[in-house]
Write a protein that holds these residues in place. Sequence first.
Motif, mmCIF file in Angstrom:
data_model
loop_
_atom_site.group_PDB
_atom_site.id
_atom_site.type_symbol
_atom_site.label_atom_id
_atom_site.label_comp_id
_atom_site.label_asym_id
_atom_site.label_seq_id
_atom_site.Cartn_x
_atom_site.Cartn_y
_atom_site.Cartn_z
ATOM 1 N N SER A 66 0.821 -1.212 0.000
ATOM 2 C CA SER A 66 0.000 0.000 0.000
ATOM 3 C C SER A 66 0.855 1.263 0.000
ATOM 4 N N GLY A 67 2.149 1.119 0.232
ATOM 5 C CA GLY A 67 3.043 2.264 0.203
ATOM 6 C C GLY A 67 3.173 2.992 1.524
ATOM 7 N N SER A 68 2.652 2.422 2.599
ATOM 8 C CA SER A 68 2.702 3.106 3.891
ATOM 9 C C SER A 68 3.981 2.826 4.682
ATOM 10 N N ILE A 69 4.829 1.951 4.181
ATOM 11 C CA ILE A 69 6.091 1.647 4.863
ATOM 12 C C ILE A 69 7.178 1.477 3.810
ATOM 13 N N SER A 70 8.373 1.868 4.167
ATOM 14 C CA SER A 70 9.476 1.772 3.202
ATOM 15 C C SER A 70 10.131 0.388 3.281
ATOM 16 N N LEU A 71 10.864 0.063 2.237
ATOM 17 C CA LEU A 71 11.568 -1.223 2.197
ATOM 18 C C LEU A 71 12.650 -1.288 3.268
ATOM 19 N N ASP A 72 13.222 -0.144 3.643
ATOM 20 C CA ASP A 72 14.226 -0.123 4.710
ATOM 21 C C ASP A 72 13.630 -0.569 6.041
ATOM 22 N N LYS A 73 12.435 -0.076 6.354
ATOM 23 C CA LYS A 73 11.763 -0.467 7.602
ATOM 24 C C LYS A 73 11.408 -1.949 7.591
ATOM 25 N N VAL A 74 10.978 -2.448 6.441
ATOM 26 C CA VAL A 74 10.670 -3.868 6.317
ATOM 27 C C VAL A 74 11.927 -4.694 6.560
ATOM 28 N N GLY A 75 13.025 -4.282 5.943
ATOM 29 C CA GLY A 75 14.292 -4.994 6.112
ATOM 30 C C GLY A 75 14.767 -4.990 7.550
ATOM 31 N N GLU A 76 14.598 -3.867 8.236
ATOM 32 C CA GLU A 76 15.010 -3.788 9.644
ATOM 33 C C GLU A 76 14.203 -4.756 10.503
ATOM 34 N N SER A 77 12.902 -4.831 10.256
ATOM 35 C CA SER A 77 12.057 -5.722 11.037
ATOM 36 C C SER A 77 12.435 -7.184 10.798
ATOM 37 N N ILE A 78 12.666 -7.535 9.557
ATOM 38 C CA ILE A 78 13.039 -8.916 9.230
ATOM 39 C C ILE A 78 14.401 -9.256 9.819
ATOM 40 N N GLN A 79 15.357 -8.355 9.711
ATOM 41 C CA GLN A 79 16.685 -8.600 10.270
ATOM 42 C C GLN A 79 16.630 -8.743 11.788
ATOM 43 N N SER A 80 15.764 -7.980 12.422
ATOM 44 C CA SER A 80 15.619 -8.059 13.869
ATOM 45 C C SER A 80 15.132 -9.439 14.290
ATOM 46 N N TRP A 81 14.085 -9.938 13.631
ATOM 47 C CA TRP A 81 13.580 -11.248 14.001
ATOM 48 C C TRP A 81 14.577 -12.344 13.664
ATOM 49 N N CYS A 82 15.245 -12.228 12.529
ATOM 50 C CA CYS A 82 16.242 -13.239 12.144
ATOM 51 C C CYS A 82 17.387 -13.289 13.151
ATOM 52 N N ALA A 83 17.793 -12.139 13.661
ATOM 53 C CA ALA A 83 18.849 -12.116 14.675
ATOM 54 C C ALA A 83 18.357 -12.792 15.956
ATOM 55 N N HIS A 84 17.098 -12.571 16.310
ATOM 56 C CA HIS A 84 16.525 -13.243 17.481
ATOM 57 C C HIS A 84 16.459 -14.751 17.241
ATOM 58 N N ALA A 85 15.974 -15.156 16.076
ATOM 59 C CA ALA A 85 15.812 -16.574 15.768
ATOM 60 C C ALA A 85 17.155 -17.288 15.652
ATOM 61 N N ALA A 86 18.202 -16.558 15.310
ATOM 62 C CA ALA A 86 19.523 -17.166 15.146
ATOM 63 C C ALA A 86 20.098 -17.679 16.462
ATOM 64 N N HIS A 87 19.505 -17.296 17.604
ATOM 65 C CA HIS A 87 19.961 -17.831 18.885
ATOM 66 C C HIS A 87 19.601 -19.301 19.025
ATOM 67 N N GLY A 88 18.656 -19.765 18.235
ATOM 68 C CA GLY A 88 18.305 -21.178 18.210
ATOM 69 C C GLY A 88 18.840 -21.815 16.945
ATOM 70 N N ASN A 89 18.555 -23.088 16.764
ATOM 71 C CA ASN A 89 18.961 -23.791 15.554
ATOM 72 C C ASN A 89 17.836 -23.647 14.531
ATOM 73 N N THR A 90 17.831 -22.520 13.823
ATOM 74 C CA THR A 90 16.687 -22.174 12.979
ATOM 75 C C THR A 90 17.080 -21.832 11.546
ATOM 76 N N TYR A 91 18.184 -22.315 11.069
ATOM 77 C CA TYR A 91 18.640 -21.960 9.727
ATOM 78 C C TYR A 91 17.587 -22.305 8.670
ATOM 79 N N ARG A 92 17.090 -23.538 8.700
ATOM 80 C CA ARG A 92 16.098 -23.955 7.710
ATOM 81 C C ARG A 92 14.790 -23.188 7.860
ATOM 82 N N LEU A 93 14.366 -22.958 9.086
ATOM 83 C CA LEU A 93 13.128 -22.226 9.332
ATOM 84 C C LEU A 93 13.204 -20.824 8.745
ATOM 85 N N ARG A 94 14.293 -20.125 9.013
ATOM 86 C CA ARG A 94 14.439 -18.763 8.491
ATOM 87 C C ARG A 94 14.446 -18.762 6.973
ATOM 88 N N ASN A 95 15.161 -19.700 6.369
ATOM 89 C CA ASN A 95 15.194 -19.768 4.906
ATOM 90 C C ASN A 95 13.823 -20.087 4.332
#
Length: 108
Positions: A66-95
């Motif tokens: 819809s254009g209400s959020i930028s791709l940078d903000k989306v990337g930050e949110s995804i990177q944040s969760w991936c960094a959290h998930a990386a504390h576990g054995n989640t390589y396949r899940l993240r991919n």
Amino acid sequence: MTGALATSLCVIALTRFTTLTCFWHHSSLVTCHSSLSHFATHRRLKRPNVVRFRRRLRRLQQAYASGSISLDKVGESIQSWCAHAAHGNTYRLRNQILRQTIFRPARI
């Protein structure tokens, strides 16, 4: 502590209070207040955490489309969760989650 005493305390602690961690043995499932389940050989994310992220990802897709959020903000949110998930054995899940997700820009 001796091995037998430590083992008995460990079993008692895990049967009475499921939120206590066993500091002597890391051989059984230990549930804690975090979003990870600790096993002897690996750590996994708890299911509600994955479900919440998938919902958040769908909302991010809709907001980006819809254009209400930028791709940078989306990337930050995804990177944040991936960094959290990386504390576990989640390589396949993240991919798996990220391969299924496509972000299309807003139509002008």
